[in-house]
Design an enzyme around this catalytic site. Structure first.
Site, PDB file in Angstrom:
ATOM      1  N   GLU A 176       8.500  -2.580   5.273  1.00 56.86           N
ATOM      2  CA  GLU A 176       9.301  -3.269   4.244  1.00 56.86           C
ATOM      3  C   GLU A 176      10.756  -2.796   4.243  1.00 56.86           C
ATOM      4  O   GLU A 176      11.118  -1.870   3.516  1.00 56.86           O
ATOM      5  CB  GLU A 176       8.676  -3.049   2.855  1.00 56.86           C
ATOM      6  CG  GLU A 176       9.426  -3.803   1.757  1.00 56.86           C
ATOM      7  CD  GLU A 176       8.831  -3.630   0.355  1.00 56.86           C
ATOM      8  OE1 GLU A 176       7.862  -2.865   0.203  1.00 56.86           O
ATOM      9  OE2 GLU A 176       9.342  -4.267  -0.576  1.00 56.86           O
ATOM     10  N   LYS A 218       7.392  -7.061   5.767  1.00 55.78           N
ATOM     11  CA  LYS A 218       7.635  -7.494   4.376  1.00 55.78           C
ATOM     12  C   LYS A 218       9.140  -7.493   4.127  1.00 55.78           C
ATOM     13  O   LYS A 218       9.714  -6.484   3.700  1.00 55.78           O
ATOM     14  CB  LYS A 218       6.907  -6.546   3.409  1.00 55.78           C
ATOM     15  CG  LYS A 218       7.148  -6.857   1.937  1.00 55.78           C
ATOM     16  CD  LYS A 218       6.124  -6.193   1.049  1.00 55.78           C
ATOM     17  CE  LYS A 218       6.510  -6.287  -0.414  1.00 55.78           C
ATOM     18  NZ  LYS A 218       5.441  -5.878  -1.321  1.00 55.78           N
TER      19      LYS A 218
END
Ligand code: 13P
Length: 339
Positions: A176, A218
């Site tokens: 992420e 992500k």
């Protein structure tokens, strides 16, 4: 990892991120007028995980260490969080980074920490029932030099080291790298920075020998800054986001799940919908969501810490889940917000 990926990326579902650090969770509770205590964090997480039908649209949940080790009230008795998630048919994920620290020599920039001792921690999480993990880095945009190459590369390197350790432990890494929304920057500027950041992340992942087939990305959607006078339409956001991803995310990556980053629930749903409604949207990756705020609000405000409000809060959570499931099929419309 292949089984976990299949279960997480099943068509028509997304992920619920409920892994806020203690301080962040406390801030969100306090903002909703709820006492910022361990009991209330536990009750809130029991409310989320115990929502009947959550599995209709959610394939996995990302938990904080505190929650993974707890027992939660399932309405009849106290059961382990792991049991509760498994009963709901959810894959269990765990946030494993230890938050951000100032990046020395680069005022205002952050680097995510937590690599020291990560291998044994991952093994312990796997033994507890986790099947995937998450590590978040953040970069902010300004008109001068931010994000610096130093910030991009330090965070990309840490993400790749984390991802390699996860795969060595049999946990699917969620990678992420977030570009924050704060600031007056344009959509084009956000795209440029997001491309540079993701490019560096994939460079490092390949350098560290991480299997791209066994991870989930992500990212942020490509969005103009919160203070930018010119806000883009959902179609513009979708076009810029897809162009960015196509340029830098290898086709070997099985899934891309967006963070919401402070967008409202309806905003996040309409942009996710636009991504699935583009006419030429033949994509090499599954494209879904892994939202925290855009799923948890307004349920948190509705709950307000009152047991009597639990049903209404769960209904609000499921409404957001269903809106996002509709968006995955390109069937979300603003009218869905007012049934
Ligand atoms: P938001 O959807 O609120 O950005 O949170 C996603 C997340 O997991 C942050 O690490």
């Amino acid at each position: 990892m292949i089984d976990t990926l299949r279960a997480l990326l099943v068509p028509g579902k997304g992920l619920l991120a409920m892994d806020e650090r203690v301080g962040t969770c406390n801030q969100r509770l306090a903002a909703a007028g709820i006492a910022a205590t361990a009991e209330m964090r536990q009750a809130w997480r029991a409310l989320l995980l115990g929502t009947p039908q959550l599995g209709e649209g959610i394939s996995g949940v990302i938990l904080h260490d505190e929650t993974l080790r707890q027992s939660l009230d399932n309405g009849r008795s106290m059961v382990s969080t792991v049991q509760m998630a498994q009963d709901a048919g959810l894959q269990i994920g765990i946030k494993v980074d230890l938050g951000t620290q100032d990046l020395p020599g680069h005022a205002g920039e952050k680097v995510t920490e937590g690599l020291d001792g990560l291998g044994p921690r991952l093994q312990a999480y796997r033994a507890l029932g986790a099947r995937f993990a998450k590590w978040r880095s953040v970069c902010s945009i300004d008109d001068l030099a931010r994000p610096s190459l130093a910030c991009i590369e330090a965070n990309a390197h840490a993400l790749a080291r984390y991802a390699g350790l996860c795969q060595a432990t049999g946990l699917v890494p969620i990678v992420e790298p977030e570009v924050l929304m704060a600031g007056p920057h344009s959509l084009a500027h956000c795209q440029q920075v997001t491309e540079a950041l993701l490019g560096s992340v994939f460079n490092q992942l390949q350098r560290q020998g991480v299997a791209l087939e066994w991870l989930i990305l992500k990212p942020n959607m490509v969005i103009s800054g919160l203070e930018c006078p010119q806000q883009s339409s959902p179609a513009e956001v979708a076009r810029a986001t897809l162009q960015c991803l196509r340029r830098v995310v290898p086709a070997a990556v099985p899934g891309v799940v967006f963070l919401s980053g402070g967008q409202s629930g309806p905003q996040a749903s309409s942009r996710l919908n636009a991504l699935h409604a583009l006419p030429d949207a033949t994509l090499p990756w599954v494209l879904s969501f892994s939202f925290a705020r855009a799923l948890q609000h307004p349920a948190l405000d509705i709950w307000a810490g009152q047991a009597s409000q639990q049903g209404a809060a769960r209904a609000a959570l499921m409404h957001r889940v269903r809106c996002n499931v509709a968006a995955l099929r390109g069937r979300y419309t603003p009218e869905l917000e007012h049934p």
